[in-house]
Design a protein around this motif. Structure first.
Motif, mmCIF file in Angstrom:
data_model
loop_
_atom_site.group_PDB
_atom_site.id
_atom_site.type_symbol
_atom_site.label_atom_id
_atom_site.label_comp_id
_atom_site.label_asym_id
_atom_site.label_seq_id
_atom_site.Cartn_x
_atom_site.Cartn_y
_atom_site.Cartn_z
ATOM 1 N N LYS A 133 29.901 43.395 -48.797
ATOM 2 C CA LYS A 133 29.444 43.524 -50.175
ATOM 3 C C LYS A 133 30.278 42.700 -51.155
ATOM 4 O O LYS A 133 30.346 43.008 -52.345
ATOM 5 N N MET A 137 29.068 42.313 -57.356
ATOM 6 C CA MET A 137 27.992 41.703 -56.587
ATOM 7 C C MET A 137 26.669 42.406 -56.860
ATOM 8 O O MET A 137 25.621 41.770 -56.997
ATOM 9 N N HIS A 138 26.702 43.735 -56.977
ATOM 10 C CA HIS A 138 25.486 44.485 -57.264
ATOM 11 C C HIS A 138 24.921 44.088 -58.636
ATOM 12 O O HIS A 138 23.701 43.919 -58.793
ATOM 13 N N ALA A 144 32.530 45.046 -55.043
ATOM 14 C CA ALA A 144 31.127 45.233 -54.677
ATOM 15 C C ALA A 144 30.271 45.515 -55.912
ATOM 16 O O ALA A 144 29.095 45.137 -55.953
ATOM 17 N N VAL A 163 23.233 40.726 -58.318
ATOM 18 C CA VAL A 163 21.923 40.820 -57.658
ATOM 19 C C VAL A 163 20.852 41.234 -58.664
ATOM 20 O O VAL A 163 19.754 40.650 -58.698
ATOM 21 N N LEU A 194 17.836 36.553 -51.887
ATOM 22 C CA LEU A 194 19.208 37.043 -52.005
ATOM 23 C C LEU A 194 19.589 37.814 -50.746
ATOM 24 O O LEU A 194 18.886 38.745 -50.342
ATOM 25 N N THR A 195 20.717 37.425 -50.125
ATOM 26 C CA THR A 195 21.202 38.083 -48.902
ATOM 27 C C THR A 195 22.638 38.541 -49.130
ATOM 28 O O THR A 195 23.526 37.703 -49.400
ATOM 29 N N GLU A 196 22.859 39.843 -49.021
ATOM 30 C CA GLU A 196 24.193 40.394 -49.241
ATOM 31 C C GLU A 196 24.978 40.410 -47.938
ATOM 32 O O GLU A 196 24.427 40.647 -46.864
ATOM 33 N N SER A 197 26.277 40.131 -48.045
ATOM 34 C CA SER A 197 27.135 40.200 -46.866
ATOM 35 C C SER A 197 27.456 41.657 -46.531
ATOM 36 O O SER A 197 27.258 42.557 -47.355
ATOM 37 N N SER A 246 30.093 39.095 -50.919
ATOM 38 C CA SER A 246 29.546 37.741 -50.891
ATOM 39 C C SER A 246 28.020 37.815 -50.978
ATOM 40 O O SER A 246 27.394 38.687 -50.370
ATOM 41 N N LEU A 247 27.442 36.897 -51.726
ATOM 42 C CA LEU A 247 25.998 36.867 -51.919
ATOM 43 C C LEU A 247 25.476 35.458 -51.616
ATOM 44 O O LEU A 247 25.963 34.470 -52.181
#
Length: 617
Positions: free
Chosen positions: A209, A187-188, A184, A191, A203-206, A211-212
């Protein structure tokens, strides 16, 4: 004194009339059927080729007005379209396939008028003849190409930022890229990186955390579609300009359509080849280890292929292609630091990465640029079109001095004309989105000539009818109105000739006929108002003054509403509808000017400031 005007007003109106008359004069000189002959690949036509053409035309009894060599191209003028067509077939036989021969109409404007930029009105396809195509642009392909570029860019950016990821791929939904991570925290960090680069990315986070989803906003998608359409229009315009088609029309039609009109072109097969022509490059390393003599004898190495320079020199190149021209986004011609011609190449993100990775380990080796072009061959497809034959040659090879990136130059070209031609072809081969011909029409030159004759006849008869009516009904004031009407036509033709993008179409000629009838409406309103003022007992000078002043509001109201309709037609219409709107709008403006200003000055000059008991009205 009432109804007296200062001299400067007369001088201004006369100056405007003389300027428009000057720029309307080229329309009295009919254009000559002509041939534009240019050498392929941007070469220059030699003097002996011009002599050969003149001798061939004379031997075939083809009357030629003139044969000129201008800027490396031949312009041959003829007396008729029949001789033009005969000369085209003869020129192809004399010069061969290395020359491009295009039909055109060459203006016969005298040099003294051409020196001030005076040219005849541009005629539309329905008046000149030619071919019309409606092309559909594949917008989804443009979006897919942009997503592919984003995928490559994200991978590069994440690696450079040392952010670990599992995969970066185009998502299952349209206009979407999916990036998967192991942790995660990664991913952060992604972003923060991507949101700072482009704020129009959604941007849409799963939930887990890991998958983006990166989506394109509606605004960005519209920009991509508009860019693809405008870029394709530019590319198509470059293609038709390359062969010298006279006054081509390449314009937008709706959200994803392009209208292409090629005046003077009667061969739809040729027109399709112009629109579908493609050219690209391949970049390969030169094989200096293999035996060139053995390759020429037929013993080709396993990992090499035999190519030829444009001057006929053989060269062995690696089979592996470092980069193809599909990644070229732009190409411009210019000069290097030694004042030698060059072509500057720009690659997309994926192409820049490929070129950088491929060239970092081969610094010091020679890199060859292979020019690939598809030309129509002798064989025909089932639909009658020519089978395209692949032709390829090495245009230059140079030693790689450093690691290459998205921007680099191609040097070693023979002439600036070849560099300019190569850049044009590479741009033409880099369509942002595929196109498909969904409609085609052919208009013969005889039909266009008949349309012109009928249109001029309608204008003449309409003008005669209006002139007679005004003289019979309004007597001397009718003559004033007729003079204003003649000035109105001169202003219309002059303004139409001066506006760069204005094109006269058959509906445009109908607009002129309509304007001839409408132009006297303002004079009729003014004259009837003068009659009313005289009937109420006012003096002649008061009646003239009040007649023009009080009729102006009615004239403005009636013409402004029509002008608004013409502007709307121009904004939403295309082709012939737009041509009608242009002539109608110009006619309304000039008719108001000639009726309210021109005829008033003339009336004041003849009857103003005098003690009169009556008017010839």
């Amino acid at each position: 004194m009432l109804n007296k005007n200062p001299a400067w007003r007369y001088l201004v109106v006369i100056a405007m009339l003389l300027i428009c008359m000057l720029y309307a004069l080229p329309n009295l000189y009919p254009e000559d059927p002509a041939l534009n002959i240019s050498a392929a690949r941007g070469a220059v036509v030699a003097e002996h080729s011009v002599v050969e053409l003149e001798q061939a035309f004379a031997k075939a009894d083809i009357a030629v007005k003139s044969v000129q060599l201008l800027d490396g191209k031949v312009l041959a003028r003829f007396a008729s379209a029949e001789q033009q067509l005969q000369a085209r077939d003869l020129a192809k036989n004399v010069l061969g396939s290395n020359y491009i021969t295009a039909l055109s109409l060459a203006p016969a404007t005298p040099d003294w008028l051409a020196a001030i930029g005076a040219t005849p009105m541009k005629l539309g396809l329905d008046l000149r003849g030619g071919v019309h195509f409606l092309l559909a642009v594949d917008m989804q392909a443009a979006l897919d190409k942009h997503l592919t570029d984003l995928v490559s860019r994200f991978r590069t950016d994440l690696r450079q930022a040392q952010i670990r990821y599992l995969s970066v791929n185009a998502g299952p939904a349209l206009a979407q890229v999916v990036i998967k991570f192991r942790q995660a925290d990664d991913m952060h960090a992604a972003v923060l990186l991507l949101s700072g680069q482009d704020r129009e990315l959604l941007l849409t986070e799963s939930q887990d955390k890991l998958s983006l989803q990166v989506s394109l906003s509606e605004q960005r998608q519209r920009e991509i579609r508009n860019y693809a359409l405008e870029q394709n229009i530019t590319i198509l315009r470059n293609r038709v300009n390359e062969i010298g088609v006279a006054e081509p029309v390449v314009q937008r039609h709706g959200a994803d359509r392009i209208v292409v009109q090629l005046p003077g072109v009667q061969d739809t097969v040729l027109a399709k080849e112009i629109l579908s022509a493609t050219a690209t490059l391949e970049f390969r390393l030169v094989d200096t280890d293999s035996d060139l003599a053995a390759a020429l004898a037929g013993q080709l190495p396993v990992n090499a292929e035999l190519y030829y320079h444009n001057d006929g020199t053989p060269l062995l190149l690696d089979k592996r292609v470092l980069l193809t021209g599909d990644h070229i986004t732009d190409a411009t011609s210019g000069y290097d630091e030694y004042s030698q011609p060059k072509v500057s190449i720009k690659l997309d993100t994926a192409g820049g990465s490929l070129m950088s990775d491929a060239s970092k380990d081969v610094v010091g080796r020679r890199l060859a640029s292979v020019f690939i072009e598809y030309k129509p061959g002798s064989e025909l497809n089932a639909d009658g079109t020519s089978v395209l034959v692949k032709q390829q040659e090495v245009i230059n090879d140079a030693t790689i001095q450093m690691r290459l990136g998205r921007d680099f130059d191609i040097t070693g070209l023979s002439s600036p004309a070849e560099a300019q031609h190569l850049a044009s072809l590479l741009r033409a081969g880099a369509l942002i989105a595929p196109i498909q011909i969904i409609e085609e029409r052919t208009i013969g030159p005889s039909l266009g000539k008949e349309n012109i004759e009928l249109g001029i006849s309608a204008i003449q008869w309409g003008l005669v009818a209006v002139l007679l009516f005004m003289v019979v009904y309004y007597k001397a004031f009718g003559l004033v109105a007729n003079i204003a009407l003649g000035a109105n036509l001169i202003l219309m033709i002059g303004i139409m000739s001066m506006i760069p993008g204005a094109t006269l179409t058959l509906p445009g000629m109908a607009g002129i006929v309509l304007t001839v009838g409408m132009a006297v409406d303002a004079n009729v309103l003014i004259f009837e108002r003068i009659r009313e003022e005289l009937a109420e007992g006012r003096s002649v000078q008061q009646a003239i003054h009040q007649g023009y002043d009080r009729a102006f509001a009615t004239i403005a109201d009636s013409n402004i509403t029509t002008l608004l309709v013409a502007l709307i037609l121009f904004g939403v219409g295309t082709g012939p509808v737009k041509g009608f709107a242009i002539t109608l709008a110009i006619g309304i403006i000039t008719s108001i000017f000639t009726a309210v200003v021109g005829s008033r000055l003339l009336v004041n000059l003849i009857w103003g400031g005098r003690r009169l008991q009556s008017l010839p009205l």
